[in-house]
Design a protein around this motif. Structure first.
Motif, short mmCIF file in Angstrom:
data_model
loop_
_atom_site.label_atom_id
_atom_site.label_comp_id
_atom_site.label_asym_id
_atom_site.label_seq_id
_atom_site.Cartn_x
_atom_site.Cartn_y
_atom_site.Cartn_z
N UNK A 291 0.72 -1.15 0.04
CA UNK A 291 -0.16 0.03 -0.12
C UNK A 291 0.75 1.17 -0.07
N UNK A 292 0.53 2.29 -0.63
CA UNK A 292 1.16 3.51 -0.72
C UNK A 292 0.11 4.62 -0.75
N UNK A 293 0.32 5.77 -0.19
CA UNK A 293 1.69 6.20 0.95
C UNK A 293 1.18 5.16 1.89
N UNK B 14 -7.37 4.81 9.51
CA UNK B 14 -6.39 4.15 8.75
C UNK B 14 -7.12 3.10 7.47
N UNK B 15 -6.59 3.31 6.45
CA UNK B 15 -7.20 2.36 5.34
C UNK B 15 -6.23 1.36 5.04
N UNK C 17 -1.51 -0.75 5.52
CA UNK C 17 -2.43 0.23 5.96
C UNK C 17 -1.72 1.68 5.31
N UNK C 18 -2.64 2.51 5.14
CA UNK C 18 -2.38 3.97 5.07
C UNK C 18 -2.92 4.86 5.96
N UNK D 37 0.70 -2.76 16.32
CA UNK D 37 0.75 -1.23 15.92
C UNK D 37 1.45 -0.99 14.52
N UNK D 38 0.96 -0.11 13.82
CA UNK D 38 1.43 0.13 12.43
C UNK D 38 1.72 -0.90 11.30
#
Lengths: 113, 117
Positions: A6-8, A89-90, A107-108, B40-41
């Motif tokens: 995924x970006x960004x 967050x997508x 995720x983005x 996370x993240x």
């Protein structure tokens, strides 16, 4: 395999601007899903594609949201115009046909100020 | 209305003890259930699943139990380790009734597990 890309990874934009999120699914996967995660609503499905064709977009919140899958290796989720409540967050996920498992990208994180 | 509910937003346990994460659902058409783990993240990653024709599935330290009559499933982690600290999502899938039909997963809001050393 690199997994779902995924970006960004992070996007900060001002209200009213157009935002485009990108996704490259795992090669060979027939299904592609776009999700949005927020504290209030958790992880909710926005739209999913099968063989590049949109199957169910009932989760797309408004006409400001649109998604395309021009080929098997690329999809975009566009928000135009963006609003602060779109901050979330997508995630993009893909799945091979016949499997119940979905493989998520990192995720983005979108912030609309 | 939420079809998949995880009523505990957070859970804290000691290392070595059992962690039990719960999930309730309302749609009796769901025929397959999955647990995802999210750091996370990062994106959620698949952990374990169970078909509605079973009542238990075990994979190492992780076991999922399904009680169809109660529309309830639970994830047991034994023994819990600090590396298990993450958000756990319960997800459910309806059977595909038509060709090209639903492959959707419905997710709960997640439970944040903290395993203390």
């Amino acid at each position: 395999d690199a997994g779902v890309i995924q970006s960004p990874r992070h996007e900060v934009t001002e209200m009213g601007q157009e935002v485009t999120l990108r996704c490259k699914p795992i090669s060979g996967h027939d299904y592609l899903f776009w999700y949005r995660q927020t504290m209030m609503r958790g992880l909710e499905l926005l739209i999913y594609f099968n063989n590049n064709v949109p199957i169910d977009d009932s989760g797309m919140p408004e006409d400001r949201f649109s998604a395309k899958m021009p080929n098997a290796s690329f999809s975009t989720l566009k928000i135009q115009p963006s609003e602060p409540r779109d901050s979330a967050v997508y995630f993009c996920a893909s799945s091979p046909g016949g499997s119940n498992e979905q493989y998520f990208g990192p995720g983005t994180r979108l912030t609309v100020t | 209305d939420q079809q998949v509910k995880q009523n505990s937003p957070s859970l804290s346990v000691q290392e070595g003890r059992i962690s039990i994460l719960n999930c309730d659902y309302t749609n009796s058409m769901f025929d397959y259930f999955l647990w995802y783990k999210k750091y996370p993240a990062e994106g959620p990653t698949f952990l374990i699943s169970i078909s509605s024709i079973k009542d238990k599935n075990e994979d190492g330290r992780f076991t999922v139990f399904l009680n169809k009559s109660a529309k309830h499933l639970s994830l047991h982690i034994v023994p819990s380790q600090p590396g298990d600290s993450a958000v756990y999502f319960c997800a459910a899938k309806s059977p595909r009734l038509t060709q090209g039909g639903s492959e959707k997963l419905v997710f709960g809001k997640g439970t944040k597990l903290t395993v203390n050393p």
